[in-house]
Motif scaffolding. Sequence first.
Motif, PDB file in Angstrom:
ATOM      1  N   GLY A 172       0.802  -1.230   0.000  1.00 39.94           N
ATOM      2  CA  GLY A 172       0.000   0.000   0.000  1.00 39.94           C
ATOM      3  C   GLY A 172       0.828   1.270   0.000  1.00 39.94           C
ATOM      4  N   ARG A 205      -9.658   4.932  -1.180  1.00 38.96           N
ATOM      5  CA  ARG A 205      -9.373   3.506  -0.959  1.00 38.96           C
ATOM      6  C   ARG A 205     -10.585   2.817  -0.322  1.00 38.96           C
ATOM      7  NH1 ARG A 205      -5.297   1.640   3.700  1.00 38.96           N
ATOM      8  NH2 ARG A 205      -5.087  -0.570   3.242  1.00 38.96           N
ATOM      9  N   LEU A 261      -5.534   0.056  -4.709  1.00 32.09           N
ATOM     10  CA  LEU A 261      -5.594   0.293  -3.265  1.00 32.09           C
ATOM     11  C   LEU A 261      -6.940  -0.158  -2.688  1.00 32.09           C
ATOM     12  CD1 LEU A 261      -3.856   3.776  -2.913  1.00 32.09           C
ATOM     13  CD2 LEU A 261      -3.210   1.713  -1.675  1.00 32.09           C
ATOM     14  N   THR A 292      -5.715  -3.853  -1.463  1.00 33.54           N
ATOM     15  CA  THR A 292      -5.209  -3.589  -0.112  1.00 33.54           C
ATOM     16  C   THR A 292      -6.322  -3.318   0.893  1.00 33.54           C
ATOM     17  OG1 THR A 292      -4.929  -1.181  -0.283  1.00 33.54           O
ATOM     18  CG2 THR A 292      -3.146  -2.556  -1.165  1.00 33.54           C
TER      19      THR A 292
END
Length: 312
Positions: free
Chosen positions: A31, A53, A238, A242
């Motif tokens: 990230g 995100r 992202l 992540t």
Amino acid sequence: MHHPRHHVSHPHPTRLGLLQISLAGVLWGTGGLAVQVVREATPMSVLVVSAYRMLIAAAVLGLAVVALRRLGAVATLLRAQPRRAVLVGAGTAAYQALYFGAVVQVGVSVATVVSLGLAPVLLTVGESVRARRTPSPSRLLVLAAAVCGLLLVSLGAGGDTGPNPLLGVLAAVGSGSAYALTTVLGRPLAQGHAPLALTTVTTSVGAVVLLPLALLSGLAGSPVVTADPVAVSTLAYLGLVTMALAYGLLYAGLRTTSGSAAVIATLLEPATAAVVAAAFLDERIGLAGVAGTALILVAVAGLGKEPSVPPA
């Protein structure tokens, strides 16, 4: 009533849980590089990037819930424990925002050691107090190896301290405490509800919490929209990888893994970040970084030898 066989000590569920949480840590470790890629393409504040995100993750997870017809599972979670689910979502947003704030004020190394190092210590102490017994020597050894590894990785990463070290350390302490608390609150939810439903609810709450902060950041001068293809695709990474995937893995793993073991396993995040920085940013990982990464891997391997935590 639990069936007695659930209490048989069996290593495989724990190992699967640890593998899922370790993979989440590795994904989070990518990230930092992704955030840098976005910020090189467009000078967005970290708060705006964090909000994107979570928003992207919430949107994708929401679509997955509808497509897989899992709205019932989401409704069940919200009916059963709405306050806890909202607290976990808000806590997730808080520890991310506080961590990024700490990075800006005191630098990456100190922020990472304080926030990620504090959480497993707090959880190990908390679990021992609740169980009214001292942690086993093997757990203390694993914890010591993990925290020493984290210190070495951060020393290897180097970096300057920021403009306001005291404020940065306080933000990092807040981040580590919020991380520990969300793990404690999230674990019973993870054991009683599907990972997809739980990740969708907590991520949506986190997005709602971060949105006003991102808008304030926008008013302070940060760009809030971009058409840059590199920035857009990296923001998508992202959100999808992540956030949506990593948190789904975390909640799946928490079903069979104790909270303190889980946060030790997620120390693979800074180790991965150091390796990624060395590979893609030509940052020297150094001997300390290599030794620290090895210590963290040894600690996570040690966790795999612990007995299984029975599912709730």
